[in-house]
Motif scaffolding. Structure first.
Motif, PDB file in Angstrom:
ATOM      1  N   THR A 224     -75.894  83.384 -23.407  1.00  0.00           N
ATOM      2  CA  THR A 224     -76.103  82.267 -24.673  1.00  0.00           C
ATOM      3  C   THR A 224     -75.736  82.461 -26.296  1.00  0.00           C
ATOM      4  OG1 THR A 224     -77.975  82.203 -24.404  1.00  0.00           O
ATOM      5  CG2 THR A 224     -78.005  81.486 -26.230  1.00  0.00           C
ATOM      6  N   GLU A 225     -75.155  84.340 -26.569  1.00  0.00           N
ATOM      7  CA  GLU A 225     -74.396  84.364 -27.791  1.00  0.00           C
ATOM      8  C   GLU A 225     -72.944  83.774 -27.530  1.00  0.00           C
ATOM      9  OE1 GLU A 225     -73.262  85.606 -31.500  1.00  0.00           O
ATOM     10  OE2 GLU A 225     -75.474  85.946 -30.582  1.00  0.00           O
ATOM     11  N   ARG A 226     -72.258  84.463 -26.451  1.00  0.00           N
ATOM     12  CA  ARG A 226     -70.671  83.735 -26.106  1.00  0.00           C
ATOM     13  C   ARG A 226     -70.983  82.483 -26.431  1.00  0.00           C
ATOM     14  NH1 ARG A 226     -66.370  82.993 -21.904  1.00  0.00           N
ATOM     15  NH2 ARG A 226     -68.607  82.587 -20.678  1.00  0.00           N
ATOM     16  N   TRP A 227     -71.818  81.331 -25.666  1.00  0.00           N
ATOM     17  CA  TRP A 227     -71.570  79.883 -25.793  1.00  0.00           C
ATOM     18  C   TRP A 227     -72.255  79.483 -27.389  1.00  0.00           C
ATOM     19  CZ3 TRP A 227     -68.298  78.142 -22.852  1.00  0.00           C
ATOM     20  CH2 TRP A 227     -68.128  79.052 -21.175  1.00  0.00           C
ATOM     21  N   SER A 228     -73.070  79.910 -28.034  1.00  0.00           N
ATOM     22  CA  SER A 228     -73.075  79.630 -28.810  1.00  0.00           C
ATOM     23  C   SER A 228     -72.378  79.834 -30.185  1.00  0.00           C
ATOM     24  CB  SER A 228     -74.750  80.583 -29.354  1.00  0.00           C
ATOM     25  OG  SER A 228     -75.986  80.336 -28.731  1.00  0.00           O
ATOM     26  N   THR A 229     -71.672  81.301 -30.132  1.00  0.00           N
ATOM     27  CA  THR A 229     -70.843  81.280 -31.203  1.00  0.00           C
ATOM     28  C   THR A 229     -69.637  80.566 -30.931  1.00  0.00           C
ATOM     29  OG1 THR A 229     -70.925  83.724 -31.139  1.00  0.00           O
ATOM     30  CG2 THR A 229     -68.927  82.755 -31.621  1.00  0.00           C
ATOM     31  N   LEU A 230     -68.950  80.183 -29.645  1.00  0.00           N
ATOM     32  CA  LEU A 230     -67.879  78.739 -29.621  1.00  0.00           C
ATOM     33  C   LEU A 230     -68.425  77.500 -30.123  1.00  0.00           C
ATOM     34  CD1 LEU A 230     -65.707  78.074 -28.452  1.00  0.00           C
ATOM     35  CD2 LEU A 230     -67.025  77.523 -26.410  1.00  0.00           C
ATOM     36  N   ILE A 231     -69.484  77.250 -29.939  1.00  0.00           N
ATOM     37  CA  ILE A 231     -69.815  75.978 -30.173  1.00  0.00           C
ATOM     38  C   ILE A 231     -70.105  76.065 -31.591  1.00  0.00           C
ATOM     39  CG2 ILE A 231     -72.372  74.325 -30.356  1.00  0.00           C
ATOM     40  CD1 ILE A 231     -72.893  75.183 -27.498  1.00  0.00           C
TER      41      ILE A 231
ATOM     42  N   GLY B 288     -66.355  76.665  -2.601  1.00  0.00           N
ATOM     43  CA  GLY B 288     -66.035  77.331  -3.776  1.00  0.00           C
ATOM     44  C   GLY B 288     -66.887  77.261  -4.937  1.00  0.00           C
ATOM     45  N   VAL B 289     -68.128  78.323  -4.599  1.00  0.00           N
ATOM     46  CA  VAL B 289     -69.144  78.930  -4.655  1.00  0.00           C
ATOM     47  C   VAL B 289     -69.597  80.244  -4.531  1.00  0.00           C
ATOM     48  CG1 VAL B 289     -71.152  79.057  -5.098  1.00  0.00           C
ATOM     49  CG2 VAL B 289     -70.711  76.836  -5.101  1.00  0.00           C
ATOM     50  N   VAL B 290     -69.081  80.976  -5.215  1.00  0.00           N
ATOM     51  CA  VAL B 290     -69.831  82.732  -4.856  1.00  0.00           C
ATOM     52  C   VAL B 290     -71.064  83.064  -5.358  1.00  0.00           C
ATOM     53  CG1 VAL B 290     -69.016  84.990  -5.954  1.00  0.00           C
ATOM     54  CG2 VAL B 290     -67.028  82.741  -5.964  1.00  0.00           C
ATOM     55  N   MET B 291     -71.357  83.345  -4.271  1.00  0.00           N
ATOM     56  CA  MET B 291     -72.999  84.249  -4.591  1.00  0.00           C
ATOM     57  C   MET B 291     -72.441  85.460  -5.125  1.00  0.00           C
ATOM     58  SD  MET B 291     -74.091  82.147  -2.479  1.00  0.00           S
ATOM     59  CE  MET B 291     -76.019  82.579  -2.813  1.00  0.00           C
ATOM     60  N   ARG B 292     -73.991  85.341  -6.250  1.00  0.00           N
ATOM     61  CA  ARG B 292     -73.597  86.780  -7.081  1.00  0.00           C
ATOM     62  C   ARG B 292     -74.953  87.086  -7.380  1.00  0.00           C
ATOM     63  NH1 ARG B 292     -68.771  88.305  -8.096  1.00  0.00           N
ATOM     64  NH2 ARG B 292     -67.527  86.669  -8.944  1.00  0.00           N
ATOM     65  N   PRO B 293     -75.639  88.247  -6.316  1.00  0.00           N
ATOM     66  CA  PRO B 293     -77.192  89.215  -5.785  1.00  0.00           C
ATOM     67  C   PRO B 293     -76.957  89.963  -7.804  1.00  0.00           C
ATOM     68  CG  PRO B 293     -75.417  89.105  -3.996  1.00  0.00           C
ATOM     69  CD  PRO B 293     -74.549  88.782  -5.304  1.00  0.00           C
ATOM     70  N   GLY B 294     -78.502  89.737  -7.970  1.00  0.00           N
ATOM     71  CA  GLY B 294     -78.696  90.029  -9.405  1.00  0.00           C
ATOM     72  C   GLY B 294     -80.384  90.367  -9.400  1.00  0.00           C
ATOM     73  N   ASP B 295     -80.491  91.185 -10.010  1.00  0.00           N
ATOM     74  CA  ASP B 295     -82.736  90.694 -10.338  1.00  0.00           C
ATOM     75  C   ASP B 295     -82.781  90.983 -11.465  1.00  0.00           C
ATOM     76  OD1 ASP B 295     -81.701  92.886 -12.465  1.00  0.00           O
ATOM     77  OD2 ASP B 295     -82.944  94.459 -11.348  1.00  0.00           O
ATOM     78  N   GLY B 296     -83.876  90.349 -11.836  1.00  0.00           N
ATOM     79  CA  GLY B 296     -84.242  89.633 -13.050  1.00  0.00           C
ATOM     80  C   GLY B 296     -83.471  90.266 -14.150  1.00  0.00           C
ATOM     81  N   GLY B 297     -83.933  91.647 -13.901  1.00  0.00           N
ATOM     82  CA  GLY B 297     -83.108  92.406 -14.917  1.00  0.00           C
ATOM     83  C   GLY B 297     -81.804  91.488 -15.717  1.00  0.00           C
ATOM     84  N   ALA B 298     -81.122  92.053 -14.030  1.00  0.00           N
ATOM     85  CA  ALA B 298     -79.337  91.278 -14.486  1.00  0.00           C
ATOM     86  C   ALA B 298     -79.580  89.999 -14.881  1.00  0.00           C
ATOM     87  CB  ALA B 298     -79.166  91.131 -12.990  1.00  0.00           C
ATOM     88  N   LEU B 299     -79.986  88.767 -14.494  1.00  0.00           N
ATOM     89  CA  LEU B 299     -80.375  87.622 -14.691  1.00  0.00           C
ATOM     90  C   LEU B 299     -80.870  87.324 -16.331  1.00  0.00           C
ATOM     91  CD1 LEU B 299     -80.454  84.466 -14.838  1.00  0.00           C
ATOM     92  CD2 LEU B 299     -82.373  84.727 -13.808  1.00  0.00           C
ATOM     93  N   ARG B 300     -81.196  88.175 -17.057  1.00  0.00           N
ATOM     94  CA  ARG B 300     -81.904  88.318 -18.277  1.00  0.00           C
ATOM     95  C   ARG B 300     -80.650  88.754 -19.421  1.00  0.00           C
ATOM     96  NH1 ARG B 300     -85.688  91.318 -17.688  1.00  0.00           N
ATOM     97  NH2 ARG B 300     -87.256  89.863 -17.832  1.00  0.00           N
ATOM     98  N   ALA B 301     -80.433  89.424 -18.593  1.00  0.00           N
ATOM     99  CA  ALA B 301     -79.017  90.174 -19.697  1.00  0.00           C
ATOM    100  C   ALA B 301     -78.032  88.865 -19.910  1.00  0.00           C
ATOM    101  CB  ALA B 301     -78.447  91.897 -19.233  1.00  0.00           C
ATOM    102  N   TYR B 302     -77.691  88.706 -18.611  1.00  0.00           N
ATOM    103  CA  TYR B 302     -77.119  87.590 -18.468  1.00  0.00           C
ATOM    104  C   TYR B 302     -76.995  86.345 -19.294  1.00  0.00           C
ATOM    105  CZ  TYR B 302     -72.777  84.978 -16.393  1.00  0.00           C
ATOM    106  OH  TYR B 302     -72.027  84.021 -16.055  1.00  0.00           O
ATOM    107  N   LEU B 303     -78.496  85.950 -19.062  1.00  0.00           N
ATOM    108  CA  LEU B 303     -78.762  84.778 -19.944  1.00  0.00           C
ATOM    109  C   LEU B 303     -78.311  85.040 -21.840  1.00  0.00           C
ATOM    110  CD1 LEU B 303     -79.991  81.668 -20.302  1.00  0.00           C
ATOM    111  CD2 LEU B 303     -81.894  83.212 -20.383  1.00  0.00           C
ATOM    112  N   ALA B 304     -79.014  86.407 -21.871  1.00  0.00           N
ATOM    113  CA  ALA B 304     -79.118  86.818 -23.195  1.00  0.00           C
ATOM    114  C   ALA B 304     -77.370  86.715 -24.094  1.00  0.00           C
ATOM    115  CB  ALA B 304     -79.298  87.604 -23.503  1.00  0.00           C
ATOM    116  N   SER B 305     -76.239  86.827 -23.158  1.00  0.00           N
ATOM    117  CA  SER B 305     -75.262  87.239 -23.458  1.00  0.00           C
ATOM    118  C   SER B 305     -74.518  86.065 -23.257  1.00  0.00           C
ATOM    119  CB  SER B 305     -74.082  88.139 -22.234  1.00  0.00           C
ATOM    120  OG  SER B 305     -74.168  87.806 -21.044  1.00  0.00           O
TER     121      SER B 305
END
Length: 326
Positions: A311-318, A292-309
């Motif tokens: 963090t903002e999304r969950w922080s807003t909900l919390i 039930g896992v989906v592999m998601r290739p992406g470089d360091g820049g992609a991970l940095r951007a994803y972590l930022a987005s």
């Protein structure tokens, strides 16, 4: 500036003073010994299993063993803080999870306080969507039915989660907010207990990973209404994605590889290339889908951007849902 960010600056300054070490990295001497990958979960779970699979494939690319070390506890912050404070030489890594985006708002006292600054992203790894399942004896056939039933019975649909602040708890809050309904959240200590109570008729629904949910769906105990990813899963094509009905409802348990701040760029690049090879390996993709896992290739820049987005999304909900740690 956080202590980790200060340490990152100091590590960078030290790197400028050590041209020989930097040249050795650039010449491809890394890695010259086994690399440790730290995870914040106990052995045998999904994170442990997938990390070991990925680490094994990366080791083939790097020519060195990647040893997985389990450091569970404190909402994965024990593992995260350990790596954030480790030597920035590429020999101690973190397989970080969605908790890195959740903890800063839910439990801001836990280190690292700002993973966006206190960890160096290597690359994306995978994500695991959740299935919204309900007891089969309820008159609910799809997500639209679920919303209508909740509106007709405000606060009377009890939904279990793996615990306060877990991703599937936040999905419950997100569903309630986006649909404008009242749901009763019942936190458990882990997914297994919630599923046991759903099977026993003590709760109505939960968000569960596909491997946990499908046995209940298969034996007729529960009905699968939606998957929490933005798109349908290839292995469950008949289960709609939640955004097909409620565009704002989506979220997964994701993982990405991180290094300590100040890790030399050539080391990050070498690790990133090995991780990319692992996440694209057809055999690993196949084994992941079976779990039930989906592999998601992406470089360091992609991970940095994803972590930022994230963090903002969950922080807003919390903040909006006034969710507090237990």
């Amino acid at each position: 500036m956080s202590p980790f960010a200060m340490r990152r600056r100091h590590a960078f300054a030290a790197g400028l003073a050590l041209p020989f070490a930097r040249t050795a990295f650039a010449q491809g001497d890394y890695p010259s010994r086994p690399v440790t990958v730290v995870i914040g979960f106990t052995p045998a779970g999904l994170t442990d299993t997938m990390t070991r699979i990925i680490a094994g494939r990366m080791g083939r690319e790097l020519g060195q063993n990647l040893v997985v070390e389990n450091r569970p506890g404190a909402a994965t912050s024990i593992a995260s803080a350990h790596v954030a404070q480790a030597r920035a030489d590429g020999y101690t890594l973190l397989m970080g999870t969605a908790s890195l985006a959740i903890n800063p708002a839910l439990q801001p006292s836990l280190p690292p306080r700002d993973p966006r600054q206190d960890l160096a992203p290597v690359g994306m790894a995978y994500e695991s969507p959740f299935l919204l399942i309900v007891r089969a004896d309820l008159p609910i056939r799809d997500l639209a039915d679920f919303v209508a039933h909740a509106r007709a019975h405000p606060g009377r649909i009890e939904m279990g989660s793996s615990g306060t602040g877990a991703t599937n708890h936040l999905l419950i809050a997100m569903l309630a907010r986006e649909a404008g309904i009242q749901l009763e959240h019942i936190p458990y200590r882990g997914a297994a207990a919630a599923l046991t109570d759903l099977r026993g008729g003590r709760i109505a629904a939960t968000w569960a990973t596909p491997p946990d949910a499908m046995p209940l769906v298969g034996d007729g105990t529960a009905r699968a209404l939606a998957v929490s990813s933005r798109e349908r899963m290839r292995t469950l094509p008949d289960v709609p994605a939640a955004p097909e009905t409620l565009p704002g409802v989506h979220g997964t348990f994701w993982q990405g590889l991180f290094a300590p701040p100040g890790t030399p760029e050539p080391v990050l690049a070498r690790l990133g290339a090995a991780l990319d090879a692992a996440t694209r390996d057809p055999e690993i993709v196949r084994r992941a889908e079976e779990s039930g896992v989906v592999m998601r290739p992406g470089d360091g820049g992609a991970l940095r951007a994803y972590l930022a987005s994230e963090t903002e999304r969950w922080s807003t909900l919390i903040r909006a849902a006034n969710i507090r740690a237990e």
